[in-house]
Write an enzyme that holds these catalytic residues in place. Sequence first.
Site, PDB file in Angstrom:
ATOM      1  N   ASP A  36       0.808  -1.223   0.000  1.00  0.00           N
ATOM      2  CA  ASP A  36       0.000   0.000   0.000  1.00  0.00           C
ATOM      3  C   ASP A  36       0.836   1.266   0.000  1.00  0.00           C
ATOM      4  O   ASP A  36       0.286   2.368  -0.088  1.00  0.00           O
ATOM      5  CB  ASP A  36      -0.935  -0.002   1.208  1.00  0.00           C
ATOM      6  CG  ASP A  36      -2.137  -0.915   0.982  1.00  0.00           C
ATOM      7  OD1 ASP A  36      -2.243  -1.478  -0.126  1.00  0.00           O
ATOM      8  OD2 ASP A  36      -2.948  -1.087   1.913  1.00  0.00           O
ATOM      9  N   ASP A 281     -14.495  35.352 -34.846  1.00  0.00           N
ATOM     10  CA  ASP A 281     -13.798  34.066 -34.837  1.00  0.00           C
ATOM     11  C   ASP A 281     -14.581  32.980 -34.118  1.00  0.00           C
ATOM     12  O   ASP A 281     -14.444  31.794 -34.418  1.00  0.00           O
ATOM     13  CB  ASP A 281     -12.431  34.207 -34.159  1.00  0.00           C
ATOM     14  CG  ASP A 281     -11.401  34.802 -35.104  1.00  0.00           C
ATOM     15  OD1 ASP A 281     -11.733  34.961 -36.292  1.00  0.00           O
ATOM     16  OD2 ASP A 281     -10.296  35.105 -34.648  1.00  0.00           O
ATOM     17  N   GLY A 416      -4.963  26.788 -35.049  1.00  0.00           N
ATOM     18  CA  GLY A 416      -4.287  27.851 -35.767  1.00  0.00           C
ATOM     19  C   GLY A 416      -4.638  27.931 -37.240  1.00  0.00           C
ATOM     20  O   GLY A 416      -4.017  28.646 -38.003  1.00  0.00           O
ATOM     21  N   LEU A 417      -5.658  27.188 -37.643  1.00  0.00           N
ATOM     22  CA  LEU A 417      -6.016  27.194 -39.054  1.00  0.00           C
ATOM     23  C   LEU A 417      -7.433  27.734 -39.236  1.00  0.00           C
ATOM     24  O   LEU A 417      -8.375  27.178 -38.707  1.00  0.00           O
ATOM     25  CB  LEU A 417      -5.951  25.772 -39.633  1.00  0.00           C
ATOM     26  CG  LEU A 417      -4.565  25.161 -39.757  1.00  0.00           C
ATOM     27  CD1 LEU A 417      -4.683  23.720 -40.203  1.00  0.00           C
ATOM     28  CD2 LEU A 417      -3.738  25.938 -40.768  1.00  0.00           C
TER      29      LEU A 417
END
EC number: 1.3.7.7
Length: 533
Positions: A36, A281, A416-417
């Site tokens: 344990d 966005d 990022g695209l």
Amino acid sequence: MELTVWTYEGPPHVGAMRVANSMRDVHFVLHAPQGDTYADLLFTMIERNKKRPPVTYTTFQARDLSGDTAEIFKTAARDAVARFKPQALLVGASCTAELIQDDPGGLAKTLGLNVPVVPLEMPSYQKKENWGAAETFYRLVRAFAGGAGKPETAPEQASCNILGPTSLGFRNRDDIVEVVRLVESLGVRVNTVAPLGASPADLARIPQAHFNIVLYPEIADTSARWLKRQFGQEMVTTIPIGVGATRDFVAEVAKVAGVEVPQELLESGAERLSWYSASIDSNYLTGKRVFVFGDATHAISAARIASEELGFKVCGLGTYSREFARDVREAAAKYGVEPLISDNHLDVEDAIIAAQPELVLGTQMERHAAKRLRLPCAVISSPVHVQDFPARYSPQMGHEGANVIFDSWVHPLMMGLEEHLLQMFRGDFEFHDDAGSSHLSHGGPAAGHQPDARDEQAAVAAETPAPDVAAATSTAANDDQPSWTSDAERELRKIPFFVRGKARRNTETYATENGLNPITIETLYDAKAHFGR
């Protein structure tokens, strides 16, 4: 009994260790066999602590079972007090030691130790880790705050305790910094933060504050309710995760403390998540389906952020915290989904497959499931892995927490695209599902490498749907849903991942309505033309 490879929570003695490791001048003597001691690794390897947790194991062996294991415990307890000189000693048994039915609390009492001893009763086969942490904290609060009695003069109204943060808690260390800053900006004095960083003497000062902030109900709810009954201390229960919840938290604290909210806190300049939500966005992600699972505190908070602040659609919500199932059921009803209350990670994975989300917000378990299903995922709750204890400041609560959540959830989806770039690079050798990360050199072929037969075989294998996805597709076919041909599956995988779920659903709807089975490449493009009109 159900056997499993993974579990969301450990046994209750691990919860007790979390509280002991959170505090100063507390030592825990755990009656446990050699095996344990694995629990140490949770703190030194996962949480990356610089020191071992303050725990002494009795480490009895199989040969000791024919002798006097009680004497082994008493020796360990006596030695621990002499060596570590704690202000308080916790004593208890692990799940394995519970079977030999020694009584650590009674044994410690016979020793006449010169420190307060807090015995812990941990029903290892009925309760789990969070319950063990909550019970340990409650016993410590009763022992020290209860012993201090009511203060002679009423505490000033603008004073509070912050209860609940512990070792191994998801971003608890950084959340405390953010919440203390938030509370003090209201002119409210923070009397004690516990158990993280507190000593037994700090617990004795808890009654000297006017109210308690219950930051993590899984850990602090039991103690806060007892303090309310015993000392009349009010409770602030809003969890400040997300922009809206942080505003609600500030308003609740100000109301209980009897103070005005400064104008700068009412302005949105401290966080940038809401700016993103209002920007053009954000349209890329509006309506994306998200599946949420974790402890109750983080799962409910994440669902609210996803739905109200980022414009996602919650398509699944659940928790492994059975003690807080009612709260999760209420939240699930708000989003029109069936709540999932389960501590079986395979049930959760099946629910993810059925919900067909475009983003998964979960624990380390769901991160593995999402990886197999090729779905983006962000971790929002314990249990976590070592990378979820970052070296940098990374809270989940308050204004900065909202910024961290924005980065953690949205950036992996956007990659990022923008959409026009995805179209431009569609089919490019570097931007497809099987390409490795661009910063890992082993993710793609070496320069000048010429493909041979083995490469072609590997390419065919890579284009074969993952076993779980194939199983899911097979399951769908058994439920009178149209099946997919392998060519159609390969064509579907050329679609960017964050719109792939919608394309699959639309195509299956089109095929069902027109009696088409199986779905071929022609069906896929017919469905695209149909829904594009």
